[in-house]
Structure formats: structure tokens, C-alpha cells
Design an enzyme around this catalytic site. Structure first.
Site, PDB file in Angstrom:
ATOM      1  N   SER A   1       0.834  -1.217   0.000  1.00 47.48           N
ATOM      2  CA  SER A   1       0.000   0.000   0.000  1.00 47.48           C
ATOM      3  C   SER A   1       0.865   1.263   0.000  1.00 47.48           C
ATOM      4  CB  SER A   1      -0.937  -0.013   1.211  1.00 47.48           C
ATOM      5  OG  SER A   1      -0.184  -0.101   2.408  1.00 47.48           O
ATOM      6  N   GLY A   2       1.970   1.233  -0.763  1.00 46.50           N
ATOM      7  CA  GLY A   2       2.730   2.460  -1.040  1.00 46.50           C
ATOM      8  C   GLY A   2       2.170   3.102  -2.304  1.00 46.50           C
TER       9      GLY A   2
ATOM     10  N   ALA B   1       2.886   2.805  -5.444  1.00 50.64           N
ATOM     11  CA  ALA B   1       2.639   1.958  -6.611  1.00 50.64           C
ATOM     12  C   ALA B   1       1.339   1.183  -6.445  1.00 50.64           C
ATOM     13  CB  ALA B   1       3.821   1.006  -6.821  1.00 50.64           C
TER      14      ALA B   1
ATOM     15  N   LYS C   1       1.418  -5.394   4.992  1.00 46.97           N
ATOM     16  CA  LYS C   1       1.808  -6.228   6.136  1.00 46.97           C
ATOM     17  C   LYS C   1       1.770  -5.522   7.475  1.00 46.97           C
ATOM     18  CE  LYS C   1       6.856  -6.185   5.509  1.00 46.97           C
ATOM     19  NZ  LYS C   1       7.997  -7.062   5.212  1.00 46.97           N
TER      20      LYS C   1
ATOM     21  N   ALA D   1       9.221   9.527   2.091  1.00 49.02           N
ATOM     22  CA  ALA D   1       9.883  10.316   1.036  1.00 49.02           C
ATOM     23  C   ALA D   1       9.808  11.794   1.403  1.00 49.02           C
ATOM     24  CB  ALA D   1       9.213  10.057  -0.306  1.00 49.02           C
TER      25      ALA D   1
ATOM     26  N   GLY E   1      12.152  14.514  -0.396  1.00 49.32           N
ATOM     27  CA  GLY E   1      12.571  15.445  -1.442  1.00 49.32           C
ATOM     28  C   GLY E   1      11.467  15.802  -2.418  1.00 49.32           C
TER      29      GLY E   1
ATOM     30  N   GLU F   1      17.841  18.911  -7.226  1.00 43.70           N
ATOM     31  CA  GLU F   1      18.591  17.916  -6.467  1.00 43.70           C
ATOM     32  C   GLU F   1      19.754  17.396  -7.289  1.00 43.70           C
ATOM     33  OE1 GLU F   1      15.748  14.986  -5.135  1.00 43.70           O
ATOM     34  OE2 GLU F   1      15.160  16.261  -3.465  1.00 43.70           O
TER      35      GLU F   1
ATOM     36  N   ASP G   1      10.492  -8.755   0.501  1.00 45.31           N
ATOM     37  CA  ASP G   1       9.589  -9.910   0.366  1.00 45.31           C
ATOM     38  C   ASP G   1       9.182 -10.148  -1.087  1.00 45.31           C
ATOM     39  OD1 ASP G   1       9.717  -9.724   3.087  1.00 45.31           O
ATOM     40  OD2 ASP G   1       7.617  -9.219   3.395  1.00 45.31           O
TER      41      ASP G   1
ATOM     42  N   HIS H   1      22.149   6.306   0.611  1.00 46.68           N
ATOM     43  CA  HIS H   1      21.957   7.747   0.722  1.00 46.68           C
ATOM     44  C   HIS H   1      23.130   8.299   1.508  1.00 46.68           C
ATOM     45  CE1 HIS H   1      20.379  11.692   1.297  1.00 46.68           C
ATOM     46  NE2 HIS H   1      19.407  11.400   0.449  1.00 46.68           N
TER      47      HIS H   1
ATOM     48  N   ARG I   1      24.596  10.772  -5.941  1.00 48.67           N
ATOM     49  CA  ARG I   1      24.686  10.141  -4.624  1.00 48.67           C
ATOM     50  C   ARG I   1      25.843   9.161  -4.480  1.00 48.67           C
ATOM     51  NH1 ARG I   1      18.333   9.054  -3.365  1.00 48.67           N
ATOM     52  NH2 ARG I   1      17.931  11.268  -3.099  1.00 48.67           N
TER      53      ARG I   1
ATOM     54  N   HIS J   1      19.491   2.845   0.971  1.00 47.88           N
ATOM     55  CA  HIS J   1      18.350   3.717   0.711  1.00 47.88           C
ATOM     56  C   HIS J   1      17.397   3.208  -0.372  1.00 47.88           C
ATOM     57  CE1 HIS J   1      16.198   7.439   0.734  1.00 47.88           C
ATOM     58  NE2 HIS J   1      16.565   7.774  -0.483  1.00 47.88           N
TER      59      HIS J   1
ATOM     60  N   ARG K   1      20.198   5.642  -9.501  1.00 45.07           N
ATOM     61  CA  ARG K   1      18.946   6.400  -9.601  1.00 45.07           C
ATOM     62  C   ARG K   1      19.200   7.869  -9.326  1.00 45.07           C
ATOM     63  NH1 ARG K   1      14.650   7.721  -5.160  1.00 45.07           N
ATOM     64  NH2 ARG K   1      16.553   7.782  -3.942  1.00 45.07           N
TER      65      ARG K   1
END
Ligand SMILES: Cc1cc2nc3c(=O)[nH]c(=O)nc-3n(C[C@H](O)[C@H](O)[C@H](O)COP(=O)(O)OP(=O)(O)OC[C@H]3O[C@@H](n4cnc5c(N)ncnc54)[C@H](O)[C@@H]3O)c2cc1C
Length: 546
Positions: free
Chosen positions: A16-17, A19, A38, A49, A51, A121, A228, A249, A295, A356, A391
């Protein structure tokens, strides 16, 4: 009478983020959606998050520039088609979020009306980060969850932990057809309240289970990030790629033994300067972009300085930005530091690198489809090819948004496996297991894996260290596997097994890549080798099932 351990739905969403929630919202008009998560529904990497989200939204920016920056950051290992897709479709997704009520920060424009406040950034050549001050994730999660609650077709199952994807491996007398596709019909799920295992069956399953930060001793990820989804997909027979590219990070608040609080890259974007404990700035020595270097460069520079000095942390100095600016631009970071006794307006912030973001993952096409029929993957668990070897900051929420949208569009056009029908899936069996009272093993093994990964498979690697890690993880994996077969399922054991599986996969990917590129740096092959290594490290399995 429907059995209580059997939930049949049109779409099963694991996670349930950003995506999982975006996908659910975009398919809920087609049928029923079960979201399993979970822990508490908001607990996710998304929620932390800070930034923001990168997208081309100003007249001074172009798609070509954002594409160029992303390819440059990813050291050209990116899949160009995926980068173009995410960049070109990004602005539309941001406008959609605005229309849903996400309160992105604004500032006064030249024509005397408010415009989006676009941050800058590391690695981005233009200001293109939309943000909700420094609490972007929290605001996003809140708005998405509010919308999900309004949708009658969506049911949220909190404290439900997916154990394994249901495939041919679980059907009595069946094995996946040789050379043919494996099918996914849902997942076995542990209901943490009752302790029972349920079957959630669906023609479409979306894996949106996020990252793997808990593999390491220092991480910015919350405790849910135990890999998972990656482990389940691997066991089911999906293709996995590029796990050697774990992003550290560079600047997490130095706090030994705790989940590391992130000091966003935006702080350096606004003028924060990295210094040694004695106050000497050092980034110019490592990169002409100094504190705004990508980074991996910054994390390696800090790692190098720490090894040289023996100090436990470096510092990030923002004292010259002034109290009022810090409080307005970074209220959360300023407040968190203050709660740890650090007034960032008056003293430098002690920082260390922390695990990160996982750039690799379950391989998908541009519509979120995996090699397994009926199984989609989006967000941090997926490998779309957007990030390449590294990334760029704020490209990951964008990737999750764009590909959740595309996966939903794809699922609208195809039926997963609905027309072929769902087979008879046996109920979960605990036969032959017993409660052994050896559960201390779990916390011990978890800490050992984290230490191994931190010592041997983090910012600077070598062949010897990787081999050592692999041998030890192999032993731990064997022990855990035996324990798993003998014991009734519990959340801690499922997570431990997954962590060990993913640790092994990360090491295998790292051992395959005989060069240094982006986030993968090894002292045995310190150069980038485009001639042989402009390609992904892919791990294939035909699935091991339960
Ligand atoms: C501190 C921090 C700051 C960040 N800042 C930024 C930023 O500014 N910009 C940016 O672009 N990116 C940022 N990122 C990265 C970004 O937040 C993540 O990549 C993104 O949120 C991932 O979204 P997701 O939906 O894939 O996974 P998540 O948001 O992590 O959600 C995963 C979900 O899956 C659930 N889950 C996991 N395993 C199971 C299981 N077995 N069964 C059931 N449910 C399960 C979890 O409970 C959770 O609900 C940041 C990450 C962190 C940790």
C-alpha cells in the site's frame, strides 16, 4: 458457504505504497480489488519520502534535458525506452496528483500568482522537483489512502503478509510447463492477527512491495522493507536483474542502532555543505559538482574520508542558510534534528551513508508485466530499466506513478488469466511443523545478515569480500530453510527467509559484474568497462515454489 481462508478477487495488490495505491485506484472500476499490506496501511517507503518527484514542469526545462540527466546518472545502463516513457508521461501524472488533492508547495511567480515551487537535487540540471515542503511522501500517502477509502470496490487488509505467490508449484501433481509460461493466481497470505494463512486468488496480482533496505545495518527504510516481493518473485520463477545497484543515501542522521533519519538531498540542493569534523569541506576534491554530485559519488567520498580519518561520521553544514529559511523549507528535518539536540541553524548535522534504494528488481516491460503470466510489478520492487546503474534523486516516485498507470492500462486490455479460469488451489498446510521455541535464531540471523551485507556488500566491494559473504549467507540460508520447513509460519521467519534470499541474490548480481559502474564499486575492477558490461546482470530461476 464461502471458506474464510479463501478470498477471491479481480485484482490482488501486494503493498500500500504509491505503486499499489495508484494501481488500485485505476482498476477499481473494472472489478474488486484486495490490497494486502503487512503493517498499518500507511507504513511504507513512500510515507518517508521527503525530497519530492522529478518532472518537467517549467518553461526552462525540457524532456531532452531530463532524459539526458537520467541517462548520465545511470551511466548509460538505463533502458532508454523506459527513461523516455517515464520522463514524457511524468508531467501528466503530476497534474493528476494535483487534481486528486496533493498539496504541492508553491511560491509567488513573476506574474504575481502562485506557481509550483520546483526544487533542484543532485544530478538534475534544472529545477524540476515538486514537493510538499519536506513531507512529500506523507502527503501523497494521505491523499491516496483517502481516495482508496472512497472506493467501494477496494478492500484494504492490514496486518496481512504475503508469504508466497501461488503458481503451478503449489498445485498437486503439477510443475510449470517446460519452456512455457508460469502462471500466478494470487498469494498465500499470513493474517497476523489470527495467525492463519489465507489464499487470496485473482487473475491479476500486482507486486508493489517496495524495497530491501533492511538488508543493511544502517538504512533509511522502515522495517517493512525486507525484500519480500523480490524473494517471492524469485521463488515463483520471475526474472531478477541488477541487484548490485543498491543506492546508499550519503546523508542520514548519524544515530547508531536506529532507523536512520534521512537528511534529504534537497538540503545540499539548497546550499548545504559536507565537511569533515574539523570543518573542512571535502567534496570539491572528488567531483567538480562538489556537494551536488550524484549520490554514489558523494557516498563513496564520505566512505573514503571516514576510513581515512577513523571518524564515525562527517557533518552537513547548513548554518549559513539561516533559521527562518530552514524552518520554512525543511520543517520536518529541522524539527527532527532539534528533537535529537541538534539545532541545524547553529551547528552542523552529523551524517553517515545509509542503504536507501534498490535500483534493480523484478524485470518488467513498459506495462509492468513480468515473465510470469498474471503477475505485474511496479515501484521499487520492479526493474523497468529507468535507473540504470544509479537512480537520480526523485525519479523513483515518478517511476512508480508512471508504471502503475501503465500497468493499470495494460490490465484493462488483457484478462490476466481470467478466461482460463483459476485452478483448485490447496489450502495452506502446516502439517509436520511444530513450535520449536528456538525463535531467538531469528533475531540473531537477521542481525548477522545485516552485518555481513554492511561489511562485505556495501559501498566499496571486492571479489574476496563478496565470496566470503556468499559462503556465509549460503550457510544461513540452509539453516533458515530447515527451520522454515519445521516451524509454523510467523512474520519474523518469513521476513528472515526473504532477507537471506535477497542477500544471496544481491551478492550473485555483484559477483557477475566485473567492472565498477554507478552504485557498484569494486576494488578488483575499478574501471567502467563499456565494451563488455553495457548490459544487465540477470538471474533466472524456474521457481522453487513454497
Ligand atoms: C526516507 C526515504 C526518502 C525518500 N525520498 C524520496 C524522494 O524524495 N523522491 C523519490 O522519488 N523517492 C524517494 N524515496 C524512494 C521512494 O520513497 C520509494 O522508492 C517509493 O516510495 C517506493 O514505493 P512503492 O510503492 O514501490 O513501495 P513502498 O512505498 O515501500 O510500499 C511497499 C508496501 O508493500 C508492503 N509490503 C511489503 N512486503 C509485503 C508483504 N510480504 N505482504 C504484504 N505487504 C507487503 C509494505 O507494507 C508497504 O505497504 C525515499 C525513500 C526513503 C526510504
Amino acid at each position: 458457504m464461502p471458506r474464510k481462508d479463501l478470498i477471491q478477487t479481480d485484482f490482488l495488490v501486494i503493498g500500500s505504497g504509491i505503486a499499489g495505491l495508484c494501481f488500485a485506484l485505476k482498476v477499481c472500476d473494472l472489478g474488486t480489488v484486495a490490497i494486502i499490506t503487512k503493517k498499518d496501511q500507511a507504513e511504507s517507503n513512500t510515507n518517508y519520502a521527503q525530497g519530492g518527484i522529478a518532472a518537467v514542469l517549467s518553461s526552462e526545462d525540457t524532456f531532452d534535458l531530463h532524459i539526458r540527466d537520467t541517462l548520465k546518472g545511470g551511466l548509460n545502463l538505463n533502458r532508454r525506452e523506459a527513461v523516455e516513457t517515464v520522463v514524457r508521461e511524468g508531467p501528466e501524472r503530476i497534474r493528476e496528483l494535483i487534481s486528486w488533492g496533493v498539496p504541492f508547495s508553491k511560491r509567488r511567480g513573476t506574474a504575481d500568482h502562485d506557481i509550483l515551487d520546483l526544487g533542484k537535487e543532485g544530478g538534475h540540471s534544472r529545477n524540476r522537483i515538486v514537493h510538499c515542503s519536506d513531507m512529500t511522501g506523507r502527503e501523497l500517502e494521505k491523499v491516496l489512502l483517502d481516495r482508496v477509502r472512497e472506493c467501494d470496490n477496494i478492500t484494504m487488509y492490514e496486518d496481512h503478509l504475503a508469504i508466497d505467490l501461488v503458481t503451478e508449484h503449489h498445485l498437486p501433481g503439477q510443475t510449470p510447463p517446460p519452456g512455457g509460461p508460469i502462471h500466478c493466481w494470487g498469494a498465500y497470505v499470513l493474517d497476523e492477527d489470527s495467525g492463519g494463512v489465507k489464499r487470496f486468488l485473482a487473475p491479476w496480482t500486482l507486486l508493489a512491495s517496495g524495497g530491501v533496505g533492511q538488508l543493511y545495518s544502517h538504512t533509511t527504510n522502515p522495517p517493512i522493507a525486507t525484500g519480500d516481493g523480490l524473494a517471492m518473485a524469485y521463488r515463483a520463477g520471475a526474472e531478477i536483474a541488477n541487484l548490485e545497484f543498491m543506492q546508499f543515501h550519503p546523508t542520514a542522521l548519524y544515530e547508531p542502532g536506529k532507523m536512520a533519519f534521512l537528511i534529504s538531498e534537497a538540503v545540499r540542493g539548497e546550499g548545504g555543505i559536507l565537511k569533515l569534523k574539523d570543518g573542512t569541506p571535502f567534496m570539491k576534491k572528488y567531483d567538480p559538482r562538489a556537494d551536488l554530485a550524484p549520490r554514489d559519488v558523494v557516498a563513496r567520498a564520505i566512505d573514503h574520508e571516514l576510513k581515512k580519518s577513523g571518524d564515525e561520521c562527517v557533518t552537513l553544514d547548513v548554518t549559513h542558510l539561516g533559521h527562518d529559511f530552514l524552518v520554512k523549507r525543511f520543517p520536518n528535518i529541522y524539527g527532527q534534528c532539534l528533537s535529537h539536540g541538534i539545532d541545524a541553524a547553529r551547528m552542523p548535522i552529523p551524517v553517515v551513508p545509509a542503504a536507501h534504494y534498490m535500483c534493480g528488481g523484478v524485470v518488467t516491460d513498459l506495462n509492468g508485466r513480468t515473465a510470469i503470466r498474471g503477475l505485474l510489478a511496479c515501484g521499487e520492487v520492479a526493474h523497468t530499466g529507468v535507473h540504470g546503474a544509479n537512480r537520480l534523486a526523485s525519479n523513483s516516485l515518478l517511476e512508480a506513478l508512471v508504471f502503475a498507470h501503465r500497468a493499470a492500462l495494460g490490465a484493462r486490455e488483457e484478462d490476466g488469466g481470467a478466461s482460463e479460469g483459476t485452478p483448485q488451489v490447496p489450502a495452506w498446510s502446516d502439517e509436520g511443523t511444530f513450535d520449536s521455541e528456538e525463535w531467538i535464531v531469528i533475531s540473531h540471523d537477521r542481525a548477522e545478515i545485516q552485518l555481513l551485507m554492511t561489511d562485505y556488500v556495501s559501498i566499496v566491494r571486492s571479489e574476496k569480500r563478496l565470496q566470503r559473504a556468499r559462503e556465509r549467507i549460503h550457510i544461513i540460508l540452509r539453516e533458515i530453510d530447515e527451520f522454515y520447513r519445521r516451524s509454523p509460519v510467523r512474520a519474523a521467519l518469513i521476513e528472515l527467509r526473504n532477507l537471506a534470499t535477497v542477500a544471496e541474490l544481491v551478492v550473485r548480481c555483484a559477483q557477475m559484474r566485473k567492472e565498477s559502474r554507478g552504485l557498484h564499486y569494486t576494488i578488483d575492477y575499478p574501471e567502467q568497462d563499456d565494451e563488455h558490461w553495457l548490459k544487465d546482470t540477470v538471474i533466472l530461476s524456474r521457481g522453487a515454489g513454497k
